[in-house]
Design a protein around this motif. Structure first.
Motif, PDB file in Angstrom:
ATOM      1  N   LEU A  94       0.875  -1.170   0.000  1.00  0.00           N
ATOM      2  CA  LEU A  94       0.000   0.000   0.000  1.00  0.00           C
ATOM      3  C   LEU A  94       0.913   1.220   0.000  1.00  0.00           C
ATOM      4  CD1 LEU A  94      -2.391  -1.276   2.786  1.00  0.00           C
ATOM      5  CD2 LEU A  94      -2.975  -0.984   0.368  1.00  0.00           C
ATOM      6  N   ASN A 120      -6.274   1.096  -7.466  1.00  0.00           N
ATOM      7  CA  ASN A 120      -6.608   2.267  -6.677  1.00  0.00           C
ATOM      8  C   ASN A 120      -7.126   1.821  -5.305  1.00  0.00           C
ATOM      9  OD1 ASN A 120      -6.804   5.155  -6.698  1.00  0.00           O
ATOM     10  ND2 ASN A 120      -8.998   4.796  -6.348  1.00  0.00           N
ATOM     11  N   VAL A 121      -6.791   2.568  -4.260  1.00  0.00           N
ATOM     12  CA  VAL A 121      -7.272   2.249  -2.919  1.00  0.00           C
ATOM     13  C   VAL A 121      -8.115   3.393  -2.418  1.00  0.00           C
ATOM     14  CG1 VAL A 121      -6.589   1.641  -0.577  1.00  0.00           C
ATOM     15  CG2 VAL A 121      -5.150   0.971  -2.500  1.00  0.00           C
ATOM     16  N   ASP A 122      -9.268   3.093  -1.879  1.00  0.00           N
ATOM     17  CA  ASP A 122     -10.144   4.153  -1.381  1.00  0.00           C
ATOM     18  C   ASP A 122      -9.589   4.777  -0.123  1.00  0.00           C
ATOM     19  OD1 ASP A 122     -11.736   3.526  -3.431  1.00  0.00           O
ATOM     20  OD2 ASP A 122     -13.522   3.071  -2.243  1.00  0.00           O
ATOM     21  N   SER A 123      -9.245   3.920   0.841  1.00  0.00           N
ATOM     22  CA  SER A 123      -8.685   4.489   2.068  1.00  0.00           C
ATOM     23  C   SER A 123      -7.977   3.401   2.848  1.00  0.00           C
ATOM     24  CB  SER A 123      -9.783   5.123   2.927  1.00  0.00           C
ATOM     25  OG  SER A 123     -10.614   4.105   3.427  1.00  0.00           O
ATOM     26  N   VAL A 124      -7.104   3.835   3.718  1.00  0.00           N
ATOM     27  CA  VAL A 124      -6.320   2.917   4.531  1.00  0.00           C
ATOM     28  C   VAL A 124      -6.393   3.384   5.978  1.00  0.00           C
ATOM     29  CG1 VAL A 124      -4.025   1.970   4.944  1.00  0.00           C
ATOM     30  CG2 VAL A 124      -4.730   2.514   2.609  1.00  0.00           C
ATOM     31  N   LEU A 125      -6.456   2.417   6.895  1.00  0.00           N
ATOM     32  CA  LEU A 125      -6.458   2.773   8.324  1.00  0.00           C
ATOM     33  C   LEU A 125      -5.395   1.965   9.037  1.00  0.00           C
ATOM     34  CD1 LEU A 125      -9.792   2.668   7.636  1.00  0.00           C
ATOM     35  CD2 LEU A 125      -9.781   3.118  10.110  1.00  0.00           C
ATOM     36  N   ARG A 126      -4.838   2.534  10.072  1.00  0.00           N
ATOM     37  CA  ARG A 126      -3.952   1.778  10.952  1.00  0.00           C
ATOM     38  C   ARG A 126      -4.776   1.338  12.156  1.00  0.00           C
ATOM     39  NH1 ARG A 126       1.547   2.109  11.029  1.00  0.00           N
ATOM     40  NH2 ARG A 126       1.612   4.176  10.085  1.00  0.00           N
ATOM     41  N   ILE A 127      -4.733   0.094  12.483  1.00  0.00           N
ATOM     42  CA  ILE A 127      -5.567  -0.401  13.593  1.00  0.00           C
ATOM     43  C   ILE A 127      -5.090   0.134  14.933  1.00  0.00           C
ATOM     44  CG2 ILE A 127      -6.192  -2.511  14.865  1.00  0.00           C
ATOM     45  CD1 ILE A 127      -6.258  -3.976  12.163  1.00  0.00           C
ATOM     46  N   TYR A 156     -12.695  -6.135 -10.166  1.00  0.00           N
ATOM     47  CA  TYR A 156     -12.119  -4.855  -9.744  1.00  0.00           C
ATOM     48  C   TYR A 156     -11.517  -4.164 -10.946  1.00  0.00           C
ATOM     49  CZ  TYR A 156     -12.045  -7.448  -5.371  1.00  0.00           C
ATOM     50  OH  TYR A 156     -12.385  -8.197  -4.287  1.00  0.00           O
ATOM     51  N   LYS A 193     -17.858  -2.401  -1.835  1.00  0.00           N
ATOM     52  CA  LYS A 193     -16.465  -2.220  -1.435  1.00  0.00           C
ATOM     53  C   LYS A 193     -15.886  -3.567  -1.038  1.00  0.00           C
ATOM     54  CE  LYS A 193     -16.540   2.271  -1.684  1.00  0.00           C
ATOM     55  NZ  LYS A 193     -15.835   2.932  -2.783  1.00  0.00           N
ATOM     56  N   LYS A 194     -14.566  -3.585  -1.082  1.00  0.00           N
ATOM     57  CA  LYS A 194     -13.870  -4.729  -0.504  1.00  0.00           C
ATOM     58  C   LYS A 194     -13.006  -4.207   0.633  1.00  0.00           C
ATOM     59  CE  LYS A 194     -10.428  -8.208  -1.592  1.00  0.00           C
ATOM     60  NZ  LYS A 194      -9.395  -8.518  -2.591  1.00  0.00           N
ATOM     61  N   GLU A 221     -10.036  -5.038   3.158  1.00  0.00           N
ATOM     62  CA  GLU A 221      -8.925  -5.969   3.335  1.00  0.00           C
ATOM     63  C   GLU A 221      -8.250  -5.617   4.640  1.00  0.00           C
ATOM     64  OE1 GLU A 221      -7.009  -6.841  -0.816  1.00  0.00           O
ATOM     65  OE2 GLU A 221      -5.436  -6.270   0.571  1.00  0.00           O
ATOM     66  N   ILE A 274      -5.447  -6.600   7.547  1.00  0.00           N
ATOM     67  CA  ILE A 274      -4.313  -7.439   7.952  1.00  0.00           C
ATOM     68  C   ILE A 274      -4.290  -7.415   9.478  1.00  0.00           C
ATOM     69  CG2 ILE A 274      -1.823  -7.780   7.760  1.00  0.00           C
ATOM     70  CD1 ILE A 274      -2.908  -7.558   5.030  1.00  0.00           C
ATOM     71  N   ASP A 297     -10.662 -10.720   3.930  1.00  0.00           N
ATOM     72  CA  ASP A 297     -11.250 -10.008   2.790  1.00  0.00           C
ATOM     73  C   ASP A 297     -12.762 -10.031   2.927  1.00  0.00           C
ATOM     74  OD1 ASP A 297      -8.716  -9.958   1.876  1.00  0.00           O
ATOM     75  OD2 ASP A 297      -9.140 -10.876  -0.072  1.00  0.00           O
ATOM     76  N   VAL A 350     -15.569  -1.673   9.465  1.00  0.00           N
ATOM     77  CA  VAL A 350     -14.210  -1.207   9.739  1.00  0.00           C
ATOM     78  C   VAL A 350     -14.037  -0.897  11.219  1.00  0.00           C
ATOM     79  CG1 VAL A 350     -12.643   0.737   9.388  1.00  0.00           C
ATOM     80  CG2 VAL A 350     -13.705  -0.384   7.423  1.00  0.00           C
ATOM     81  N   GLY A 395      -1.637  -3.892  12.629  1.00  0.00           N
ATOM     82  CA  GLY A 395      -2.067  -4.138  11.253  1.00  0.00           C
ATOM     83  C   GLY A 395      -2.804  -2.969  10.621  1.00  0.00           C
ATOM     84  N   LYS A 396      -3.314  -3.239   9.429  1.00  0.00           N
ATOM     85  CA  LYS A 396      -3.900  -2.195   8.576  1.00  0.00           C
ATOM     86  C   LYS A 396      -5.246  -2.668   8.061  1.00  0.00           C
ATOM     87  CE  LYS A 396      -0.370   0.298   8.705  1.00  0.00           C
ATOM     88  NZ  LYS A 396       0.983  -0.147   8.496  1.00  0.00           N
ATOM     89  N   ILE A 397      -6.055  -1.697   7.693  1.00  0.00           N
ATOM     90  CA  ILE A 397      -7.290  -2.008   6.970  1.00  0.00           C
ATOM     91  C   ILE A 397      -7.307  -1.149   5.703  1.00  0.00           C
ATOM     92  CG2 ILE A 397      -9.814  -2.034   7.042  1.00  0.00           C
ATOM     93  CD1 ILE A 397      -9.631  -2.108  10.086  1.00  0.00           C
ATOM     94  N   ALA A 398      -7.536  -1.782   4.571  1.00  0.00           N
ATOM     95  CA  ALA A 398      -7.606  -1.014   3.320  1.00  0.00           C
ATOM     96  C   ALA A 398      -8.956  -1.263   2.672  1.00  0.00           C
ATOM     97  CB  ALA A 398      -6.481  -1.434   2.374  1.00  0.00           C
ATOM     98  N   ILE A 399      -9.457  -0.227   1.990  1.00  0.00           N
ATOM     99  CA  ILE A 399     -10.778  -0.340   1.360  1.00  0.00           C
ATOM    100  C   ILE A 399     -10.655  -0.051  -0.139  1.00  0.00           C
ATOM    101  CG2 ILE A 399     -13.127   0.597   1.327  1.00  0.00           C
ATOM    102  CD1 ILE A 399     -12.227   1.391   4.398  1.00  0.00           C
ATOM    103  N   TYR A 400     -11.250  -0.918  -0.916  1.00  0.00           N
ATOM    104  CA  TYR A 400     -11.180  -0.791  -2.368  1.00  0.00           C
ATOM    105  C   TYR A 400     -12.579  -0.726  -2.944  1.00  0.00           C
ATOM    106  CZ  TYR A 400      -6.698  -2.981  -1.366  1.00  0.00           C
ATOM    107  OH  TYR A 400      -5.482  -3.277  -0.851  1.00  0.00           O
TER     108      TYR A 400
END
Ligand SMILES: Nc1ncnc2c1ncn2[C@@H]1O[C@H](COP(=O)(O)OP(=O)(O)O)[C@@H](O)[C@H]1O
Ligand SMILES: Nc1ncnc2c1ncn2[C@@H]1O[C@H](COP(=O)(O)OP(=O)(O)O)[C@@H](O)[C@H]1O
Ligand SMILES: Nc1ncnc2c1ncn2[C@@H]1O[C@H](COP(=O)(O)OP(=O)(O)O)[C@@H](O)[C@H]1O
Lengths: 429, 111, 429, 429, 111, 111
Positions: free
Chosen positions: B63, B94-101, E93, F2-3, F5, F7, F61, F73, F88-93
């Motif tokens: 990412l 393309n990625v919509d958004s990313v979060l850190r847990i 996708y 949306k997907k 993802e 981790i 996923d 989320v 970890g991370k969360i990503a949205i597509y």
């Protein structure tokens, strides 16, 4: 004069006493030898037991991950059922006490108990129970041989019924022909430790079973023969080494006493034939496939062991090397041959036990101290008679099972794996 | 933000990891996958040769922010290269958004 | 008077008969003891055979997944080649019949057959074939030791040629120096079951090989020493336990008869030294690395076993504990030491077999009933002579192979794994 | 007349010589038998050693992947510590020389050395060291039994301390009550090879430990009992087969000589009980769970083996079958029972060793040549006394450890796995 | 370009692979995944039945040009079909770009 | 659609699964991946300490409709949280379309 004589005239009790002691010694000597002989056969029995672990590991290693629990389950049950049925009827069928030499069959009594004196030197070189347990360990091996060939697709229940009857009825009756002083023995057929009586019997059973059962799904496709590799070759390797170890008990114990000359010769011929089997398979598999195929070398070792089994006590070490080399060299051809016939045998049991069993039995007529045309003829008769009888028995029994409770799992269960279908377990997490 | 998905050879992984570390990219996720493509490996077993169809490969998921994409892609391309068939592919999404847990970092901060 | 005498006057035939029976008893007694002794050596030989499974499992467990088929293949072939070459020339090289005590070498004849009386009590405590098979099982172990050290990068063909010659030529000639009544024996060098003659010989061979072969790719990098963990520690654990088991045959059988006092002492010293080896490695590896390293404890057990091997019959149990403790404690240092020298040994064969073999051989001069400065000197001479000879042989042979057919697989094959490169197989599916 | 006598008057030296030879023969006969007996006990000891590999493999197979290194490490250390402590104090505690029959405890001296004549026929049917090593192999098994039950959550250090003291102190004192000619022996309690003295002792220790330790995280949840499947059933299968093999040494060696009648009977009863155990577990587990549960059949075999251990020499083969069947049938019930009590035992040690050990001990009062109400009473007293003493010892020791250094790893370490937490290693790569 | 991600049954893989080969699609990447869904499998171990929640499944990732998507999707759909609960999903996708590591092929050419 | 993802740590999986079940989300696909990130684990083997670089992680996923994204989320974020490095991370597509293989459900219906 009398005086002279007098000092010579010692108490006759001394000589009487001596006589008594010496005669006690005679008994004690026989008992000591008996003790050693009996001990060896018991230790050999424990070593033959280890062969069941060897078979289990070999077969488990050669199947796919999804059928591992099933193969372990079958092997654990076979040894249990084998011991119990051999105790109930097998031993009596194989060694009828109302010994009628040259016979074909004798109705067994149920259960076993030693007769008067059967636990002592009167019985032979070992006790009645030693005899039983050593033979019982042999009996279960022939069912185990079948279990590998039918792996990954047979129904558990049908297999257990088949094995139980195979061990309880078929194996001991055939065995009686030779080892129970039946007609094959009278004929002069030679099979030291069971190239034919154990291994080929297992192999014929396997052949009948896989003919009726059909190949695993996806093995013989329109696009050709598809290899279905075993899931764990170290497990298979452990199995083969343990089988080799156990074979020292199998062949060495078949001397049926601890005679140093005989047992040590058997250890040497067994070792050299196994070693030569590895080399034989190494060479032919390289020539045929241009590849160093571990599974072939492992089977080659087993082939060498099966090959020497009929004549381990009759061969010189040089002859043992030749027998092993040929047995090992046969293996790759035989595996390919059965594949061409679309007879699917995941572990190569037919090649190892049937083909090399036949080869080893014939070899007794070709090499070693009993060789000769007449002997070769007798060997051939024995092979044929045992083959026909065992194959027929196994085929009919399997056929009956097929027509009644069925012998093959559903395609869906086969795809999913027998571990799931029959056990709802997984071998590995 | 973008996600870079690179399918590479097992044997090139160490090189790729080190090359990425050199451009200071140390965060990514790796999966073991099976690649079906041009490259084939024939195996032999008990006399039958068989084609397991697939070749074991690794997938690297990264990412990253839009601006770093080119740099990363060309780094991977160089490090994963052998020139023989089977070197693999790189795909960019393309990625919509990313979060850190672990905290409330979002998007560019979370990468 | 005469009457009195008369009733004393029994038939002299009785005494004659007694004499005859008693002299038959004398023979029978010897034969019974012979039977027991011979049986033990055969059982011990089977136990030593299991060590080959032990080595295979240990080595397979300590390599990476991609080289497992290869290591199993090598080990299966080594035992086969070892037995066959030892039969062809090795035994004759090691135990020359035209025994010239104190010699260095004696040209062997090809093949083996027992002489007149060699299968009976005339030969000693066991038959000729028993002697051969027990020794043959030993022979192959030293090549197996090399196989672990050179794992994951050596060419299969070169390895097989190396092993074959190592077992057929180097091992028996060195062995002859001591066990074949050669010059080391005349000197007074002591090596009960082969700390030097088997284990160090294997270890020196391994050392020469890994020097010429170089480390595995990626092991010694600019960023330091990279551990390359074994892929299956349960397999390695099984291997060590089986080796321990087999060692009861290795050491216990080296008594060369079933003498109760000697064999039971050897069992005890062997057991306690192995146990102490585990404890020694446990402690030092914890002190050094602050971690309970299973691989070190497993190697510590083996170190203890190798360490006691030279003097298993001479040590008191207390001394066996000390020898084992030290052997076990050496292991972690030795492993680190070889790593510092960038000598890459995936299974620790040099530490276990070479270093602990040297330690065990020296220990005979320090502890036990033979201890003393003179003995220590002799031990050192033996170690040095064997070391120089074996290392030279192995180095030259490997060097020759390197310059001709090459000893190392290509980098690409090494990365891919030898299972793919040499066998086109996978160990696990 | 005189002439007639004269020819009878042979040299008295002949008779004297004969007498001497015959008396040498008497000694030699005893020594030959001694040689065979001693050999068997040593071979049996090596077979019992293999049981440690059996336990290690079984336990390793039944835990999760993340705790495999830990269980192997524990088992390797247990056998080492067991042998060393049994050498240091255990043997002396268990077989006090200042034998005071009927006693409860005798202060041991430290270390061992054979007295005058203890290495010869004067000591009995085997040497002093044979006695020690056979017993020492037994001793460590009871700690190994505990190791399986407490797997996946116990702290390594606490476990090693517990095991060391359990083997060094608790096991031999209890053992002395019966096998050291203590009060239980005087009472008439019968325990041939240790259903109670070895297996139940281990089982009681396990029970005390798991009560104090608590279940693994996630085993007993609000949503019910969660199965935590073992990670490698082939490994568990190998373990069970090896245990079965070792049991021939465990039971067969407990005859304490090579008496053909006794040893062969023991082999037969042991085999049939194990086989029947498999069948018993097969049936009940199918009835209870409608599933062919391999883990139950494996435990059933072990149950059958434990069950026959107390009376292997007293039972007829028929009775052995019944004892085994019942033992095997108990297993699935017992496993479910302990689960209901929320006593978490990953390998089923309490069911196999404690419950079947009790059953086997009681069976001596019900079946076989010693059966009777009085005997049943004695058996019950023995079971109770051993149970109370062992449980108390184990509970107090564990409690002390819990209150001091702690016995359970942190939740985080448990989740991560002990391989990481205690060893920073992985079992598989 | 699109990426097609299909989650299918283990047992349907051979059929799907062959069906794809028949429409001349031989390049894809396969991963072993665990599916949590409607379908359940109960397992038994030592007397406790347990639900491992998941069922082992395969994920097929296919990078393809927009025009081929329908053909591929319907091929997979047909080959992976059994009609019982648990047949799986196919998701599509958008892909920004694709590169081949071995040479300079980009996007449509790289597929 | 949306997907999502995510981790996450191995050790948080049970919590995440249960939390998702509580908001009635029971369908997802799980893969075992190796995470390369800030968190490191040192391992020892035969006297050499080594850094396997990666930490075993799980990827979840989830295909879902746009409206449920935030709920899912935040549920994952809460359940996967420990506060230590490596959560970890969360990503949205964005997802173009989804199909169910078993029947003709499409998009929102197929989820
Ligand atoms: N269209 C595709 N969709 C998904 N993965 C692909 C596709 N094409 C190739 N791959 C992946 O890339 C790997 C390498 O591709 P391959 O055709 O063997 O060689 P090259 O990358 O050199 O063209 C394949 O094994 C596969 O995993
Ligand atoms: N919303 C979702 N997000 C991600 N994967 C899903 C989703 N729904 C289903 N799956 C995947 O598809 C597989 C099959 O789904 P399931 O509900 O069991 O049956 P069906 O596909 O017949 O509706 C699941 O095991 C899971 O891997
Ligand atoms: N940029 C990234 N691309 C892909 N995966 C990432 C990225 N950053 C982190 N990850 C994944 O998330 C995991 C946790 O990240 P890490 O940096 O260790 O801790 P934190 O999530 O607490 O910042 C990593 O092991 C990796 O799998």
């Amino acid at each position: 004069m009398i005086d002279t004589l007098a000092h010579l005239a010692f108490d006759p009790n001394i000589v009487n006493g001596l006589q008594e002691t010496v005669s006690q010694h005679s008994t004690a000597l026989i008992e000591n030898q008996f003790r050693t002989d009996n001990l060896w056969i018991l230790v050999a029995a424990a070593m033959v037991f280890i062969m069941h672990l060897g078979f289990s590991a070999l077969e488990a290693g050669f199947v796919r991950k999804k059928n591992v629990v099933n193969i372990l389950f079958k092997n654990a049950m076979i040894i249990a059922i084998g011991l119990l049925t051999y105790y109930a009827v097998g031993f009596n069928l194989m060694y009828p006490t109302d010994v009628e030499p040259g016979g074909w069959f004798s109705l067994p009594s149920l259960g076993l108990s030693p007769g008067e004196g059967d636990m002592g030197t009167g019985y032979g070189d070992y006790t009645f129970w030693t005899d039983f347990i050593f033979q019982a360990m042999f009996a279960a091996t022939c069912a185990t041989i079948v279990s590998g060939a039918v792996a990954e697709r047979i129904k558990l229940n049908s297999f257990l019924i088949f094995s139980g009857l195979f061990v309880a009825v078929c194996y001991p009756i055939i065995g009686m022909w030779k080892w129970g002083k039946g007609w094959l023995d009278a004929l002069g057929f030679i099979d030291f430790a069971g190239s034919t009586l154990v291994h080929s019997v297992g192999g014929w059973g396997a052949l009948a079973a896989i003919i009726l059962l059909g190949p695993r799904l996806g093995k013989y496709t329109e696009r050709g023969i598809k290899a279905i590799p075993g899931h764990n070759l170290p497990l298979a390797g452990i199995g083969v080494f343990l089988l080799w170890f156990g074979w020292y008990g199998f062949n060495g114990g078949s001397v049926l006493n601890a005679n140093p000359e005989a047992v040590s010769l058997v250890f040497v011929t067994t070792s050299l034939s196994a070693a030569a089997g590895a080399v034989g398979a190494f060479i032919t598999s390289y020539v045929l496939f241009k590849i160093h195929d571990l599974s072939m070398v492992l089977n080659g070792i087993l082939g060498g062991l099966v090959g020497i089994t009929a004549g381990a006590d009759l061969m010189s070490p040089n002859e043992a090397v030749i027998i092993g080399l040929i047995a090992g060299a046969i293996i790759p051809f035989s595996v390919v041959f059965f594949d061409r016939l679309k007879l699917d045998d995941p572990v190569g049991a037919t090649s190892v036990h049937l083909i090399c069993g036949i080869w080893g039995t014939l070899a007794v007529g070709i090499f070693g101290s009993a060789a000769g045309w007449a002997q070769l003829g007798n060997q051939a008769i024995g092979i044929a008679a045992v083959g026909i009888a065992t194959f027929t028995f196994a085929f009919l029994l399997m056929f009956l099972l097929k027509k009644t409770i069925g012998i093959r799992v559903s395609n869906k269960d086969e795809e999913r794996g027998l571990d799931w279908a029959e056990h709802s377990m997984k071998a590995y997490e | 933000m973008k996600k870079i998905e690179a399918i590479i050879r097992l044997s090139r992984f160490d090189a790729v990891r080190d090359a990425l570390a050199d451009i200071d990219l140390r965060f990514f996720t790796l999966s073991e996958v099976k690649g079906f493509g041009l490259q084939k490996e024939q195996r032999t077993y008990r006399g039958s040769t068989y084609d397991p169809d697939y070749i074991a490969r690794l997938r690297i998921d990264i990412l990253t922010s839009d601006v770093r994409v080119d740099e990363i892609v060309s780094t991977i391309k160089k490090a994963a290269y052998t020139g023989e068939v089977g070197d693999g592919k790189i795909a960019i999404y393309n990625v919509d958004s990313v979060l850190r847990i672990r905290n409330d970092d979002k998007d560019e901060n979370a990468i």
